[in-house]
Design a protein around this motif. Structure first.
Motif, PDB file in Angstrom:
ATOM      1  N   ARG A 150       5.686  -1.181  -8.694  1.00 21.72           N
ATOM      2  CA  ARG A 150       5.383  -2.595  -8.487  1.00 21.72           C
ATOM      3  C   ARG A 150       6.606  -3.418  -8.137  1.00 21.72           C
ATOM      4  NH1 ARG A 150       0.789  -4.439 -12.259  1.00 21.72           N
ATOM      5  NH2 ARG A 150      -0.483  -2.575 -12.342  1.00 21.72           N
ATOM      6  N   GLN A 197       3.556  -3.793   3.518  1.00 24.83           N
ATOM      7  CA  GLN A 197       2.782  -4.510   2.485  1.00 24.83           C
ATOM      8  C   GLN A 197       2.554  -3.630   1.251  1.00 24.83           C
ATOM      9  OE1 GLN A 197       2.766  -7.382   3.847  1.00 24.83           O
ATOM     10  NE2 GLN A 197       3.001  -6.560   5.920  1.00 24.83           N
ATOM     11  N   ARG A 256       1.848  -5.670  -1.784  1.00 23.74           N
ATOM     12  CA  ARG A 256       2.772  -6.786  -1.947  1.00 23.74           C
ATOM     13  C   ARG A 256       2.097  -8.045  -1.407  1.00 23.74           C
ATOM     14  NH1 ARG A 256       8.330  -7.117   1.532  1.00 23.74           N
ATOM     15  NH2 ARG A 256       9.063  -9.045   0.611  1.00 23.74           N
ATOM     16  N   LEU A 264       3.863  -1.480  -2.051  1.00 23.21           N
ATOM     17  CA  LEU A 264       4.940  -1.196  -2.997  1.00 23.21           C
ATOM     18  C   LEU A 264       4.711   0.148  -3.683  1.00 23.21           C
ATOM     19  CD1 LEU A 264       5.470  -4.690  -4.680  1.00 23.21           C
ATOM     20  CD2 LEU A 264       6.886  -3.596  -2.942  1.00 23.21           C
ATOM     21  N   THR A 311       1.653  -9.088  -6.751  1.00 17.61           N
ATOM     22  CA  THR A 311       1.146  -7.784  -6.306  1.00 17.61           C
ATOM     23  C   THR A 311      -0.340  -7.703  -6.609  1.00 17.61           C
ATOM     24  OG1 THR A 311       1.667  -6.825  -8.470  1.00 17.61           O
ATOM     25  CG2 THR A 311       3.303  -6.509  -6.723  1.00 17.61           C
ATOM     26  N   VAL A 345      -0.603  -0.308  -4.645  1.00 15.22           N
ATOM     27  CA  VAL A 345      -0.063  -1.589  -5.100  1.00 15.22           C
ATOM     28  C   VAL A 345       0.390  -2.328  -3.849  1.00 15.22           C
ATOM     29  CG1 VAL A 345       1.634  -2.777  -6.530  1.00 15.22           C
ATOM     30  CG2 VAL A 345       0.825  -0.494  -7.199  1.00 15.22           C
ATOM     31  N   SER A 368       4.301 -10.867 -10.453  1.00 17.97           N
ATOM     32  CA  SER A 368       5.038  -9.980  -9.535  1.00 17.97           C
ATOM     33  C   SER A 368       4.533 -10.103  -8.110  1.00 17.97           C
ATOM     34  CB  SER A 368       4.958  -8.529 -10.016  1.00 17.97           C
ATOM     35  OG  SER A 368       3.634  -8.086  -9.988  1.00 17.97           O
TER      36      SER A 368
END
Ligand code: MLT
Ligand code: ZN
Length: 449
Positions: A179, A160, A209, A162, A103, A207, A101
């Motif tokens: 996420r 940046q 990115r 999530l 992340t 979280v 993902s």
């Protein structure tokens, strides 16, 4: 005081420091304007610890102030003397990097550089970057919505993030650890905590990115003779070079002063502007671009950093003033429409020099993001202080409809001027939010609004 005893009982003695055990660090951020130590310094180990502490402080009506790397420049983490400071330093570490993902899950007390390194080790890129990367922490970066040198390509700290976990004033843990890039299920609550400087909740985890690595970054330094040409260079570089990952302009007085102090020389002559342009294009394409700009007279000289060391030298001129030779140095952080920054710089310089003819006034910064920093060092006369400088810098800004804070935040230092950048309706809504989330007003009181 029974609150301290209760906190010791809930968190353990080692998590509660008082008096000399706190050291000097909790007194001030990098603005060096803080003078008071907090009542006590808490060092929770977990979100649950932090929630327990906030519950107790809220019940007692005692103010708290969250502290990260103390690298802020607006006094946002400075105590006034009666708060309990909460250091997030023991809530540190990367919980997970998820390459599928793209992340990473990090604790708020993790230094930015540690997060950048972990992302890189997983073959990914954390786009947030600023000069204090080694000591600032993710919690501080997010609570101030930090900007930095990659905003032009990737956006500010807010972009940046999530997902987020935060603790409210009453100890409620709000876990919003999304996420996914897309999630429109109701209000996006993380934005309440990003950029609100610890006045609506304390950020505990995030979280983040991640992006694909940008590839090899080439640093160039361009000499430019007018502000209009700086803007023209920005637009032409964006069109021709695709991946512009930094665009930083330094006005002559800033560049010359720092280059001389560092005993560095890049060009034969002095120029009105020196501009750092960083791109991920191949070096020959960059050289071809610079050649065309030279031929057209858009730039008058250029240097392509031949090594990482030379790139660092160029950035060292950008990264700061030797403060010891500049008394009463103040650093401003304003934004205004890109096309008008040149006029503003001229008008602001004239107004400051009219008051203090010998003042050092210099401009530099993330012009590609419509953000410019201003250094002012003036010797005050009777009845003058830093607010005399504020009044001129912000007074001249007014007609441009700029912002008194592009990226450093409001903290305490800019609070008296917030009304210049926000309407009465905006300020009223901010107060409504503050009242709803922190009815007893314990979270970082006296900051922002
Ligand atoms: C920077 O751009 O270097 C930072 O915002 C810090 C500063 O304004 O000095
Ligand atoms: Zn900056």
């Amino acid at each position: 005081m029974s609150l301290i005893a209760d906190l010791r009982k809930a968190l353990g003695d080692a998590a509660v420091l008082e008096g000399e055990a706190m050291g000097a660090r909790p007194a001030s951020d990098m603005s060096l304007t803080g003078t008071a130590l907090p009542r006590a310094l808490l060092r929770p180990r977990s979100t649950a610890d932090l929630a327990a502490a906030l519950r107790l402080c809220n019940a007692a009506g005692v103010p708290v102030i969250a502290q990260g790397g103390m690298t802020g420049l607006a006094g946002g983490a400075n105590p006034s003397g009666n708060e309990i400071a909460i250091s997030l330093e023991r809530m540190r570490g990367i919980e997970e990097v998820d390459t599928a993902s793209a992340t990473m899950v990090v604790k708020a007390g993790t230094p930015l550089e540690e997060c950048q390194r972990a992302a890189a080790e997983a073959g990914l890129f954390l786009a947030l970057d600023l000069g204090s990367r080694g000591s600032c922490t993710i919690g501080g970066n997010l609570s101030t919505n930090a900007g930095g040198i990659r905003v032009i390509r990737y956006g500010m700290a807010r972009e940046q993030v999530l997902g987020l976990e935060a603790v409210l004033a009453d100890g409620t843990i709000v876990s919003s650890m999304n996420r996914m890039l897309k999630n429109n299920a109701g209000y996006d609550l993380k934005h309440l905590f990003i950029g609100s400087e610890g006045t609506l909740g304390v950020i505990t985890r995030a979280v983040l990115r991640l992006h694909p690595p940008p590839g090899e970054i080439t640093t160039t330094l361009c000499a430019v003779e007018s502000y209009e040409q700086v803007v023209a260079l920005l637009r032409r570089a964006q069109a021709a070079l695709g991946g512009i990952v930094a665009f930083e302009a330094m006005w002559r007085d800033y560049f010359s002063f720092n280059a001389e102090a560092l005993q560095l020389r890049f060009f034969e002559a002095e120029h009105a502007f020196c501009v750092i342009v960083e791109s991920t294009m191949a070096q020959d394409a960059i050289e071809e671009f610079l050649g065309a700009c030279l031929e057209d007279g858009l730039i008058t000289d250029a240097l392509v950093a031949a090594s990482h060391a030379q790139s660092r030298q160029v950035w060292s001129v950008r990264e700061g003033h030797p403060t010891e030779s500049l008394p009463n140095l103040l650093n401003f952080d304003v934004s205004l429409p890109i096309g008008q920054i040149g006029h503003y710089a001229e008008a602001c310089t004239s107004a400051l020099k009219a008051r203090w003819p010998d003042a050092h006034v210099s401009f530099y910064g993330h012009v590609g993001d419509s953000n410019v920093h201003i250094c002012v060092s003036a010797l005050y006369g009777p009845g003058e202080d830093m607010h005399s400088v504020d009044d001129i810098v912000y007074g001249v800004l007014g007609p441009y409809h700029g912002s008194i804070s592009a990226e450093h935040g409001i903290g305490t230092l800019k609070r008296p001027y917030l009304h210049l950048s926000r309407s009465p309706a905006e300020l009223a809504l901010m107060r409504t939010l503050k009242q709803a989330l922190d009815p007893r007003g314990i979270l970082n009181p006296g900051k922002v609004i």
